[in-house]
Design a protein around this motif. Structure first.
Motif, PDB file in Angstrom:
ATOM      1  N   ILE A   1      -5.020   1.695  -5.736  1.00  0.00           N
ATOM      2  CA  ILE A   1      -4.558   0.601  -4.888  1.00  0.00           C
ATOM      3  C   ILE A   1      -5.529  -0.575  -4.936  1.00  0.00           C
TER       4      ILE A   1
ATOM      5  N   GLU B   1      -5.847   7.739  -5.282  1.00  0.00           N
ATOM      6  CA  GLU B   1      -4.825   6.801  -4.811  1.00  0.00           C
ATOM      7  C   GLU B   1      -5.450   5.515  -4.287  1.00  0.00           C
ATOM      8  N   ILE B   2      -6.535   5.641  -3.523  1.00  0.00           N
ATOM      9  CA  ILE B   2      -7.202   4.459  -2.986  1.00  0.00           C
ATOM     10  C   ILE B   2      -7.815   3.627  -4.109  1.00  0.00           C
TER      11      ILE B   2
ATOM     12  N   GLN C   1      -3.342   8.102   3.990  1.00  0.00           N
ATOM     13  CA  GLN C   1      -2.424   7.123   4.578  1.00  0.00           C
ATOM     14  C   GLN C   1      -3.127   6.247   5.605  1.00  0.00           C
TER      15      GLN C   1
ATOM     16  N   ARG D   1      -5.011   3.662   3.779  1.00  0.00           N
ATOM     17  CA  ARG D   1      -4.124   2.634   3.242  1.00  0.00           C
ATOM     18  C   ARG D   1      -3.712   1.636   4.327  1.00  0.00           C
TER      19      ARG D   1
ATOM     20  N   VAL E   1       0.820  -1.219   0.000  1.00  0.00           N
ATOM     21  CA  VAL E   1       0.000   0.000   0.000  1.00  0.00           C
ATOM     22  C   VAL E   1       0.853   1.268   0.000  1.00  0.00           C
TER      23      VAL E   1
END
Length: 345
Positions: free
Chosen positions: A182, A178-179, A145, A148, A128
């Motif tokens: 991922i 970003e999530i 963060q 993640r 992550v």
């Protein structure tokens, strides 16, 4: 495969009953990212918690790979839940534990041998993108963060299903992107089935393979994500899709006897066809492009274009007939209170 059969959830508050979920039937295929969307209060979060039986249904059955788990208890229920990870809107991290310790907690709870925990924690933090933040506490991490870390913790025991309850709703657009990235990578690497609850249609079009639309406790439409955006069957679905496909219209524009405003929708191979230039060559009209954009959903294009069509009514009628053959959908547009409104589809 996840199968929900005739699921209903009813809560009792004082002297009244509240039906949060009403007779829902869903089939979610192995390895897909399935989204459930709808406005706040639609029953989405209640429904996703039924899958791992954090919420026991009032009626109906939950089947995982054909096994009815609805009435499992004790050790058998815990064993099923170990195959399901879950992430929440507000992260639910242990504030006094480091990122590494938050992940390790899930492994210890599953009695993973101590000598294997550190290697697994390091692997997950790397996955992550937080290998350098292992010793940071939640208060030292950004919202993205924290989420993640929550994803890494949910993956700790190698689940087959990942449940996401508004996992991006508390994040800014950059962290949301970003999530999403991922989760896409995790699905490919781990071959997970992901069930994602959200009211954010921007997330839906980027992440989901298939999706269901929920309102007032009912799932009213289920389809491939591209079809949900391009040919919605229900008004609530069309309204939700329109939020991400709409393009702004200057308030100064107005329709006259010699002009009209049209919204054009393009799909598939026709999304980049030179329709406007062909229109100008073949018809006695002037087509002024006001605004437009092309979205990509599941790698397939969906274009939206606003034009002002000027000319005699007879010529505009011919031009519109041409457009209706060449593009996916044509809508007339009026201005009400400074906002663009479609008249027909």
């Amino acid at each position: 495969m996840i199968e929900l059969r005739n699921i209903s959830v009813t809560f009792r508050q004082k002297n009244r009953e509240i039906s949060a979920v009403k007779d829902v039937n869903l089939q979610i295929n192995d390895g897909e990212i399935f989204g459930i969307v709808g406005p706040s209060g639609a029953g989405k979060s209640t429904l996703v918690r039924v899958i791992n039986l954090l919420q026991i249904p009032t009626k109906g059955q939950v089947l995982i790979d054909g096994e009815n788990i609805t009435h499992l208890q004790g050790a058998k229920l815990r064993a099923v839940r170990l195959k399901m990870g879950m992430i929440f809107q507000h992260f639910n991290l242990i504030s006094r534990a480091t990122a590494a310790d938050n992940i390790a907690f899930a492994l210890k709870a599953n009695h993973v041998p101590k000598e294997k925990i550190q290697a697994r924690v390091t692997e997950l933090l790397t996955q992550v993108g937080l290998a350098d933040r292992a010793n940071a506490y939640p208060g030292e991490l950004s919202g993205g963060q924290k989420q993640r870390v929550a994803i890494a913790r949910a993956l700790a025991n190698r689940p087959k299903i990942l449940l996401c309850d508004e996992a991006t709703s508390a994040l800014d657009p950059e962290n949301t992107e970003e999530i999403v990235k991922i989760l896409q990578e995790i699905r490919q690497k781990e071959q997970l089935t992901i069930v994602f609850i959200t009211h954010q249609m921007e997330v839906a079009k980027k992440l989901f393979d298939c999706m269901g639309v929920m309102i007032e406790g009912k799932v009213v439409e289920v389809n491939d994500t591209y079809d949900i955006f391009t040919k919605p069957q229900e008004k609530v679905t069309a309204d939700l899709a329109a939020r991400t496909l709409d393009v702004s219209l200057p308030q100064a524009l107005a329709q006259t006897d010699q002009a009209e405003l049209l919204r054009l929708f393009y799909v598939g191979d026709k999304a980049d066809a030179p329709v406007i230039s062909t229109l100008a060559k073949n018809y006695q009209v002037n087509a002024e492009i006001i605004h437009g954009k092309i979205e990509y959903i599941q790698g397939k294009p969906l274009g939206v274009l606003l034009i002002k069509l000027e000319g005699q009514a007879s010529e505009r009628q011919k031009a519109r007939a041409f457009l209706e053959k060449e593009v996916f959908r044509v809508e007339s547009v009026t201005m009400e209170g400074g906002e663009a409104n479609g008249l027909d589809a």
